[in-house]
Write a protein that holds these residues in place. Structure first.
Motif, PDB file in Angstrom:
ATOM      1  N   SER A  30     -52.771 -49.442  23.471  1.00 55.72           N
ATOM      2  CA  SER A  30     -53.158 -49.922  24.803  1.00 55.72           C
ATOM      3  C   SER A  30     -52.581 -51.299  25.102  1.00 55.72           C
ATOM      4  O   SER A  30     -52.288 -51.606  26.256  1.00 55.72           O
ATOM      5  N   ILE A  31     -52.387 -52.121  24.087  1.00 56.50           N
ATOM      6  CA  ILE A  31     -51.821 -53.454  24.326  1.00 56.50           C
ATOM      7  C   ILE A  31     -50.368 -53.322  24.786  1.00 56.50           C
ATOM      8  O   ILE A  31     -49.985 -53.885  25.813  1.00 56.50           O
ATOM      9  N   CYS A  32     -49.552 -52.580  24.043  1.00 51.39           N
ATOM     10  CA  CYS A  32     -48.146 -52.391  24.435  1.00 51.39           C
ATOM     11  C   CYS A  32     -48.044 -51.679  25.782  1.00 51.39           C
ATOM     12  O   CYS A  32     -47.228 -52.043  26.625  1.00 51.39           O
ATOM     13  N   ARG A  33     -48.871 -50.665  25.964  1.00 47.17           N
ATOM     14  CA  ARG A  33     -48.832 -49.900  27.221  1.00 47.17           C
ATOM     15  C   ARG A  33     -49.123 -50.797  28.408  1.00 47.17           C
ATOM     16  O   ARG A  33     -48.455 -50.744  29.427  1.00 47.17           O
ATOM     17  N   LYS A  34     -50.096 -51.675  28.273  1.00 47.27           N
ATOM     18  CA  LYS A  34     -50.502 -52.506  29.411  1.00 47.27           C
ATOM     19  C   LYS A  34     -49.648 -53.772  29.569  1.00 47.27           C
ATOM     20  O   LYS A  34     -49.528 -54.281  30.673  1.00 47.27           O
ATOM     21  N   THR A  35     -49.041 -54.267  28.493  1.00 44.04           N
ATOM     22  CA  THR A  35     -48.231 -55.481  28.630  1.00 44.04           C
ATOM     23  C   THR A  35     -46.746 -55.187  28.818  1.00 44.04           C
ATOM     24  O   THR A  35     -46.028 -56.028  29.351  1.00 44.04           O
ATOM     25  N   ALA A  36     -46.279 -54.030  28.371  1.00 50.49           N
ATOM     26  CA  ALA A  36     -44.859 -53.685  28.533  1.00 50.49           C
ATOM     27  C   ALA A  36     -44.674 -52.546  29.519  1.00 50.49           C
ATOM     28  O   ALA A  36     -43.691 -52.510  30.241  1.00 50.49           O
ATOM     29  N   GLY A  37     -45.594 -51.589  29.499  1.00 49.77           N
ATOM     30  CA  GLY A  37     -45.644 -50.556  30.523  1.00 49.77           C
ATOM     31  C   GLY A  37     -44.553 -49.525  30.576  1.00 49.77           C
ATOM     32  O   GLY A  37     -44.728 -48.508  31.206  1.00 49.77           O
ATOM     33  N   SER A  38     -43.440 -49.735  29.946  1.00 52.18           N
ATOM     34  CA  SER A  38     -42.322 -48.818  30.109  1.00 52.18           C
ATOM     35  C   SER A  38     -42.625 -47.454  29.505  1.00 52.18           C
ATOM     36  O   SER A  38     -42.648 -47.291  28.303  1.00 52.18           O
ATOM     37  N   GLY A  39     -42.879 -46.486  30.346  1.00 54.22           N
ATOM     38  CA  GLY A  39     -43.144 -45.128  29.884  1.00 54.22           C
ATOM     39  C   GLY A  39     -44.488 -44.967  29.214  1.00 54.22           C
ATOM     40  O   GLY A  39     -44.751 -43.957  28.583  1.00 54.22           O
ATOM     41  N   GLY A  40     -45.344 -45.975  29.321  1.00 54.84           N
ATOM     42  CA  GLY A  40     -46.632 -45.904  28.647  1.00 54.84           C
ATOM     43  C   GLY A  40     -46.537 -46.333  27.199  1.00 54.84           C
ATOM     44  O   GLY A  40     -47.465 -46.171  26.431  1.00 54.84           O
ATOM     45  N   TYR A  41     -45.397 -46.861  26.802  1.00 58.73           N
ATOM     46  CA  TYR A  41     -45.204 -47.327  25.433  1.00 58.73           C
ATOM     47  C   TYR A  41     -44.212 -48.483  25.461  1.00 58.73           C
ATOM     48  O   TYR A  41     -43.551 -48.729  26.476  1.00 58.73           O
ATOM     49  N   ALA A  42     -44.102 -49.181  24.353  1.00 62.18           N
ATOM     50  CA  ALA A  42     -43.109 -50.249  24.225  1.00 62.18           C
ATOM     51  C   ALA A  42     -42.186 -49.912  23.065  1.00 62.18           C
ATOM     52  O   ALA A  42     -42.611 -49.293  22.089  1.00 62.18           O
ATOM     53  N   ILE A  43     -40.935 -50.297  23.188  1.00 62.66           N
ATOM     54  CA  ILE A  43     -39.974 -50.146  22.100  1.00 62.66           C
ATOM     55  C   ILE A  43     -39.583 -51.546  21.662  1.00 62.66           C
ATOM     56  O   ILE A  43     -39.020 -52.312  22.439  1.00 62.66           O
ATOM     57  N   ASN A  44     -39.928 -51.877  20.429  1.00 60.69           N
ATOM     58  CA  ASN A  44     -39.633 -53.200  19.889  1.00 60.69           C
ATOM     59  C   ASN A  44     -38.566 -53.103  18.809  1.00 60.69           C
ATOM     60  O   ASN A  44     -38.566 -52.162  18.019  1.00 60.69           O
ATOM     61  N   LEU A  45     -37.674 -54.072  18.778  1.00 60.19           N
ATOM     62  CA  LEU A  45     -36.646 -54.158  17.758  1.00 60.19           C
ATOM     63  C   LEU A  45     -37.066 -55.183  16.714  1.00 60.19           C
ATOM     64  O   LEU A  45     -37.972 -55.970  16.949  1.00 60.19           O
ATOM     65  N   GLY A  46     -36.385 -55.200  15.601  1.00 67.93           N
ATOM     66  CA  GLY A  46     -36.631 -56.222  14.591  1.00 67.93           C
ATOM     67  C   GLY A  46     -35.479 -57.203  14.564  1.00 67.93           C
ATOM     68  O   GLY A  46     -34.320 -56.804  14.638  1.00 67.93           O
ATOM     69  N   ALA A  47     -35.771 -58.502  14.481  1.00 67.51           N
ATOM     70  CA  ALA A  47     -34.722 -59.515  14.452  1.00 67.51           C
ATOM     71  C   ALA A  47     -35.185 -60.712  13.624  1.00 67.51           C
ATOM     72  O   ALA A  47     -36.364 -60.840  13.295  1.00 67.51           O
ATOM     73  N   ASP A  48     -34.233 -61.591  13.331  1.00 68.20           N
ATOM     74  CA  ASP A  48     -34.473 -62.790  12.529  1.00 68.20           C
ATOM     75  C   ASP A  48     -34.962 -63.911  13.446  1.00 68.20           C
ATOM     76  O   ASP A  48     -34.191 -64.437  14.249  1.00 68.20           O
ATOM     77  N   PHE A  49     -36.220 -64.294  13.308  1.00 65.29           N
ATOM     78  CA  PHE A  49     -36.815 -65.313  14.175  1.00 65.29           C
ATOM     79  C   PHE A  49     -36.037 -66.623  14.147  1.00 65.29           C
ATOM     80  O   PHE A  49     -35.918 -67.307  15.159  1.00 65.29           O
ATOM     81  N   HIS A  50     -35.493 -66.971  12.989  1.00 63.29           N
ATOM     82  CA  HIS A  50     -34.815 -68.260  12.843  1.00 63.29           C
ATOM     83  C   HIS A  50     -33.507 -68.335  13.638  1.00 63.29           C
ATOM     84  O   HIS A  50     -32.951 -69.418  13.801  1.00 63.29           O
ATOM     85  N   THR A  51     -33.022 -67.193  14.128  1.00 62.43           N
ATOM     86  CA  THR A  51     -31.788 -67.184  14.927  1.00 62.43           C
ATOM     87  C   THR A  51     -32.073 -67.124  16.427  1.00 62.43           C
ATOM     88  O   THR A  51     -31.129 -67.133  17.224  1.00 62.43           O
ATOM     89  N   LEU A  52     -33.334 -67.059  16.809  1.00 63.82           N
ATOM     90  CA  LEU A  52     -33.696 -66.955  18.223  1.00 63.82           C
ATOM     91  C   LEU A  52     -33.333 -68.232  18.976  1.00 63.82           C
ATOM     92  O   LEU A  52     -33.777 -69.323  18.623  1.00 63.82           O
ATOM     93  N   LYS A  53     -32.508 -68.085  20.002  1.00 63.95           N
ATOM     94  CA  LYS A  53     -32.129 -69.205  20.866  1.00 63.95           C
ATOM     95  C   LYS A  53     -32.546 -68.840  22.279  1.00 63.95           C
ATOM     96  O   LYS A  53     -32.241 -67.750  22.769  1.00 63.95           O
TER      97      LYS A  53
END
Length: 157
Positions: A30-53
């Motif tokens: 319900s959290i992903c569905r209500k905060t991202a909404g796309s298709g009733g689900y969210a698709i999240n990727l994995g990445a290295d936080f230390h490279t986030l700019k």
């Protein structure tokens, strides 16, 4: 893989390095569905936080979900970042896993590789109007999968 992303109004742009850029895991909670909404689900990727700019950081807002009911309500440690101007969901970061950041696939502007399968998780929270689309043999879980993001990528090369 170097990923570029942005919100809809482009007030926030970001880049991040990912060893797991395949958009394969669909979360129906319900959290992903209500905060991202796309298709009733969210698709999240994995990445290295230390490279986030991030550019446009002043436009970022953070939402920490409330979970539970009645006397058992708590605030999630997960920080869902979104654009305060247009509302686009951008990424999730949780201090419990400080090296990881999970950009929303929908916020990525770079060409992403197609997944060999989709993993459908948190189906116990799925909205009744949302069909589970995908291949017949896609893994499906009522709750969390029995594998981590890293394990899935190891299994699929």
């Amino acid at each position: 893989m170097h990923l570029q992303g942005s919100c809809h109004c482009r007030a926030v742009t970001f880049s991040v390095e990912s060893t797991s850029p395949v958009p394969f895991m669909r979360c129906y909670c319900s959290i992903c569905r209500k905060t991202a909404g796309s298709g009733g689900y969210a698709i999240n990727l994995g990445a290295d936080f230390h490279t986030l700019k991030v550019k446009g950081r002043r436009h970022l807002r953070v939402y920490r979900a409330r979970m539970g009911e009645g006397d058992d309500v708590r605030t999630s440690s997960g920080q869902r970042h979104f654009c305060g101007r247009c509302g686009s969901p951008l990424w999730l970061w949780d201090p419990a896993w400080p090296d990881l950041v999970h950009p929303h696939a929908g916020a990525i502007d770079s060409e992403l590789p197609p997944p060999p399968e989709h993993v459908h998780m948190m189906l116990g929270s799925k909205a009744s109007w949302v069909p589970v689309e995908g291949r017949r043999d896609d893994p499906r879980y009522e709750d969390y999968p029995d594998m981590s993001l890293a394990q899935w990528h190891e299994r699929h090369g």
